[in-house]
Write a protein that holds these residues in place. Structure first.
Motif, PDB file in Angstrom:
ATOM      1  N   ALA A  54       3.186  14.684  -6.427  1.00  0.00           N
ATOM      2  CA  ALA A  54       3.539  14.035  -7.751  1.00  0.00           C
ATOM      3  C   ALA A  54       4.832  13.343  -7.689  1.00  0.00           C
ATOM      4  O   ALA A  54       4.672  12.263  -8.705  1.00  0.00           O
ATOM      5  N   TYR A  55       5.771  14.020  -7.471  1.00  0.00           N
ATOM      6  CA  TYR A  55       7.232  13.321  -7.720  1.00  0.00           C
ATOM      7  C   TYR A  55       7.062  11.729  -6.925  1.00  0.00           C
ATOM      8  O   TYR A  55       7.281  10.872  -7.241  1.00  0.00           O
ATOM      9  N   GLY A  56       6.725  11.909  -5.590  1.00  0.00           N
ATOM     10  CA  GLY A  56       6.735  10.651  -4.870  1.00  0.00           C
ATOM     11  C   GLY A  56       5.766   9.599  -5.440  1.00  0.00           C
ATOM     12  O   GLY A  56       6.046   8.419  -5.489  1.00  0.00           O
TER      13      GLY A  56
ATOM     14  N   ARG B 220       0.546   1.299  -2.326  1.00  0.00           N
ATOM     15  CA  ARG B 220       1.299   2.670  -2.975  1.00  0.00           C
ATOM     16  C   ARG B 220       1.223   3.025  -4.252  1.00  0.00           C
ATOM     17  O   ARG B 220       1.326   3.973  -4.758  1.00  0.00           O
ATOM     18  N   VAL B 221       0.705   1.963  -5.181  1.00  0.00           N
ATOM     19  CA  VAL B 221       0.628   2.149  -6.494  1.00  0.00           C
ATOM     20  C   VAL B 221      -0.853   1.865  -7.152  1.00  0.00           C
ATOM     21  O   VAL B 221      -1.326   1.463  -8.164  1.00  0.00           O
ATOM     22  N   ASP B 222      -1.644   2.007  -5.958  1.00  0.00           N
ATOM     23  CA  ASP B 222      -3.239   2.033  -6.423  1.00  0.00           C
ATOM     24  C   ASP B 222      -3.753   0.803  -6.698  1.00  0.00           C
ATOM     25  O   ASP B 222      -4.719   0.471  -7.427  1.00  0.00           O
ATOM     26  N   ARG B 223      -3.088  -0.235  -6.433  1.00  0.00           N
ATOM     27  CA  ARG B 223      -3.545  -1.517  -6.702  1.00  0.00           C
ATOM     28  C   ARG B 223      -4.376  -2.215  -5.255  1.00  0.00           C
ATOM     29  O   ARG B 223      -3.883  -3.115  -4.743  1.00  0.00           O
ATOM     30  N   VAL B 224      -5.565  -1.423  -5.035  1.00  0.00           N
ATOM     31  CA  VAL B 224      -6.334  -1.529  -3.994  1.00  0.00           C
ATOM     32  C   VAL B 224      -6.779  -2.911  -3.565  1.00  0.00           C
ATOM     33  O   VAL B 224      -6.678  -3.627  -2.566  1.00  0.00           O
ATOM     34  N   ALA B 225      -7.339  -3.530  -4.702  1.00  0.00           N
ATOM     35  CA  ALA B 225      -7.868  -4.758  -4.582  1.00  0.00           C
ATOM     36  C   ALA B 225      -6.960  -5.952  -4.134  1.00  0.00           C
ATOM     37  O   ALA B 225      -7.205  -6.863  -3.083  1.00  0.00           O
TER      38      ALA B 225
ATOM     39  N   VAL C 164       7.795   3.645 -10.173  1.00  0.00           N
ATOM     40  CA  VAL C 164       9.158   3.207 -10.902  1.00  0.00           C
ATOM     41  C   VAL C 164       9.661   2.032 -10.066  1.00  0.00           C
ATOM     42  O   VAL C 164      10.113   0.911 -10.498  1.00  0.00           O
ATOM     43  N   LEU C 165       9.437   2.380  -8.786  1.00  0.00           N
ATOM     44  CA  LEU C 165       9.973   1.282  -7.719  1.00  0.00           C
ATOM     45  C   LEU C 165       9.252  -0.157  -7.875  1.00  0.00           C
ATOM     46  O   LEU C 165       9.913  -1.324  -7.697  1.00  0.00           O
TER      47      LEU C 165
ATOM     48  N   GLN D  40      10.450  -1.829 -10.732  1.00  0.00           N
ATOM     49  CA  GLN D  40      11.741  -2.193 -10.536  1.00  0.00           C
ATOM     50  C   GLN D  40      11.625  -3.510  -9.785  1.00  0.00           C
ATOM     51  O   GLN D  40      12.345  -4.705 -10.060  1.00  0.00           O
ATOM     52  N   ARG D  41      10.691  -3.716  -8.765  1.00  0.00           N
ATOM     53  CA  ARG D  41      10.546  -4.932  -8.071  1.00  0.00           C
ATOM     54  C   ARG D  41      10.112  -6.080  -9.140  1.00  0.00           C
ATOM     55  O   ARG D  41      10.513  -7.072  -8.884  1.00  0.00           O
ATOM     56  N   GLU D  42       9.136  -5.895 -10.030  1.00  0.00           N
ATOM     57  CA  GLU D  42       8.833  -6.974 -10.757  1.00  0.00           C
ATOM     58  C   GLU D  42       9.933  -7.189 -11.764  1.00  0.00           C
ATOM     59  O   GLU D  42       9.898  -8.302 -12.080  1.00  0.00           O
ATOM     60  N   ARG D  43      10.594  -6.465 -12.175  1.00  0.00           N
ATOM     61  CA  ARG D  43      11.958  -6.894 -13.085  1.00  0.00           C
ATOM     62  C   ARG D  43      12.794  -7.642 -12.341  1.00  0.00           C
ATOM     63  O   ARG D  43      13.497  -8.577 -12.664  1.00  0.00           O
ATOM     64  N   THR D  44      13.120  -7.455 -10.624  1.00  0.00           N
ATOM     65  CA  THR D  44      13.982  -8.214 -10.051  1.00  0.00           C
ATOM     66  C   THR D  44      13.258  -9.437  -9.716  1.00  0.00           C
ATOM     67  O   THR D  44      13.885 -10.296  -9.922  1.00  0.00           O
TER      68      THR D  44
END
Length: 542
Positions: free
Chosen positions: A331-333, A195-200, A339-340, A343-347
């Motif tokens: 774009a918004y999605g 979802r955040v384009d970290r395809v590898a 952002v999410l 947030q997961r990394e911060r959690t």
């Protein structure tokens, strides 16, 4: 005694595979049989049956009922002194708390992470009862997975796999379900990364998910594992959509999904339709792909993993854009996904900190416990006695009895039989005193061969009898290896130090009088033992 664990495992399988009513009826019947057989007959298996009941309610979505069962499980495990099932009861309650959170709330609070860290620290070791160990590892892994903390969930599922490998016959169903847990974990992790384009990185997680799905599919064909193996086949088909012929992959997914639906299992329908849509999109069959994506969104269960929900909604939106040739709508999605992910990394960082703090807290408690514990005997030491005296001084002026116990000629035992023999004598005395101690009593080794026993239960004129009982029980435990001299005194809690001195003098009087098996009693100068005045000390027969 009959091993009921296979029955529990079968009931758990029913609860998790859609036959919840049947599982609940089976639990009730088993609990009634245990009640007829007597309390001791079911004390080990009752917590496991309550766990099955809780999981059945959880699978039905009745998290309130499951939380109530978790309370009953915790009470039953505590009553039976079963630390493993006590931990599992706490995890079941925590799972309901997590499951009851709104699906939009993807960030666990500090309190929830602290509860998880505490449960993790209480986990039973892998060498304990295997069913309990696997259940505990799976429970905490599931909690972390729901919170999207995949890095924390994975080691617990893998630890369960290790336990299963040592007990393959008993845990043959768990052998499949744990591989499915790992396959789902890596699949959800891959969804978030894509979802955040970290395809590898996503491809690595999908390869791991496929490996575990194939392991689940390849487990021995047994009636009780067929449904799970069929799910493994579906996951393997879904995770293969990025390679080979996409139309063949889409058809394979439909076939595997149809087999599960034929068994009455629709919980994976959304997952199947999502990957079917991806396969069809690869084949440039966009209208069909969009229809599959819409079905995936419609089929989302209320307790769907956040990663699956987000992936299904994103896939549908992406296909709508491709069909309409308008990219602005995404774009918004795309921004929200970043952002999410942040947030997961911060959690994840917060959870690591909470884990570390929990380990430090427990280490501090352990060190503090060592500071107040006699290393040889395990009872309190002189520091613990002084702390106890301070606590009594700050409390109500209760009556208290103090007994001093001293080993006769311990040096002689050390010289003749060695220091190991002398140490064993001290350990036996400590164990004998602890066996007599109630919840309000206190036992400490003040140093060398001297112990103190403080009681808030039986002070007053009859406390001398307690001294005799102590002398007798210690002598019985020692089997003639040594004898002890005992002195007792009673008074007010605020004067424990003075009472200790009086009891010490009485003990030496008893020692000089050679009164083996009988206690010396300090007689206060005042007319009432509770006065706390100790003007003179003499030895009287008690």
């Amino acid at each position: 005694m009959h091993d009921r664990r296979p029955e529990v495992i079968e009931l758990l399988r029913q609860a998790q595979s859609g036959a919840t009513d049947r599982a609940l009826a089976g639990v009730e019947a088993a609990l009634l049989r245990i009640a007829d057989e007597g309390a001791s007959a079911g004390e080990d298996i009752r917590p496991a049956l309550l766990y099955v009941r809780g999981i059945a309610y959880h699978c039905l979505g009745d998290h309130r009922a499951a939380a109530i069962v978790a309370e009953h499980l915790t009470q039953a495990a505590r009553s039976a002194g079963n630390a493993a099932w006590l931990c599992i009861g706490q995890l079941l309650a925590l799972l309901q708390k997590i499951a009851a959170e709104p699906t939009s709330d993807l960030s666990p609070g500090d309190a929830m992470l602290q509860d998880l860290a505490a449960a993790e620290a209480d986990l039973p070791g892998p060498d304990g009862e295997p069913l309990a160990a696997v259940t505990a590892y799976a429970g905490i892994g599931r909690c972390y997975m729901i919170l999207r903390l995949y890095e924390f969930a994975q080691p617990h599922f893998e630890a369960a796999v290790d336990v299963i490998a040592v007990n393959p016959q008993l845990l043959r169903v768990s052998a499949v379900t744990m591989q499915l847990n790992l396959a789902e974990l890596h699949a959800c992790w891959a969804m978030e990364l894509r979802r955040v384009d970290r395809v590898a990185e996503a491809a690595e997680q999908e390869a791991a998910a496929l490996r575990h799905a194939l392991l689940a599919e390849g487990q021995p064909a047994l009636e009780e594992t067929d449904a799970y193996r069929a799910k493994g086949s579906l996951l393997a088909a879904c995770l293969s959509v990025h390679d080979g012929d996409p139309l063949h992959a889409a058809q394979r997914i439909r076939d595997c999904s149809a087999r599960l639906v034929g068994r009455g299992q629709r919980s994976d329908e959304s997952f199947a339709r999502l990957y079917e849509a991806r396969a069809l999109a690869r084949a440039h069959r966009l209208p069909e792909a969009l229809d599959a994506a819409r079905q995936a969104c419609s089929a989302l269960p209320t307790d769907a993993p956040p990663a699956l929900t987000a992936a299904a909604l994103h896939c549908r939106a992406q296909l709508v854009v491709q069909v309409a040739s308008d990219g602005e709508i995404m774009a918004y999605g795309d921004y929200l996904a970043l952002v999410l992910a942040d947030q997961r990394e911060r959690t994840l960082d917060l959870a690591r900190s909470v884990q570390l703090l929990e380990r430090l807290r427990r280490e501090r408690e352990r060190i503090q416990q060592l500071a107040y514990t006699d290393a040889l005997t395990g009872v309190g030491n002189r520091h613990a006695f002084h702390r106890y005296v301070e606590e009594l001084a700050g409390g109500p002026e209760d009556a208290v009895g103090v007994a001093v116990i001293d080993v006769d000629d311990l040096k002689l035992a050390n010289d003749w039989r060695g220091h190991e023999a002398g140490d064993e004598i001290l350990r036996v005395i400590a164990a004998s005193l602890m066996s007599r101690a109630g919840p309000r009593d206190f036992v400490a080794r003040l140093g060398g061969d001297e112990f103190v026993f403080v009681s808030l239960r039986r002070p007053g004129p009859d406390f001398g009898a307690v001294g005799d009982e102590i002398a007798s029980s210690v002598a019985s435990a020692l089997h003639g290896r040594a004898s002890v001299s005992v002195g007792v005194a009673d008074g007010r809690a605020g004067d424990v130090v003075g009472l200790l001195h009086s009891a010490d003098l009485a003990m030496y009087e008893a020692k000089r009088a050679g009164r083996a098996g009988r206690a010396g009693r300090a007689v206060p100068a005042a007319s009432t033992p509770s006065s706390g005045a100790h003007g003179r000390v003499e030895v009287e027969r008690v």
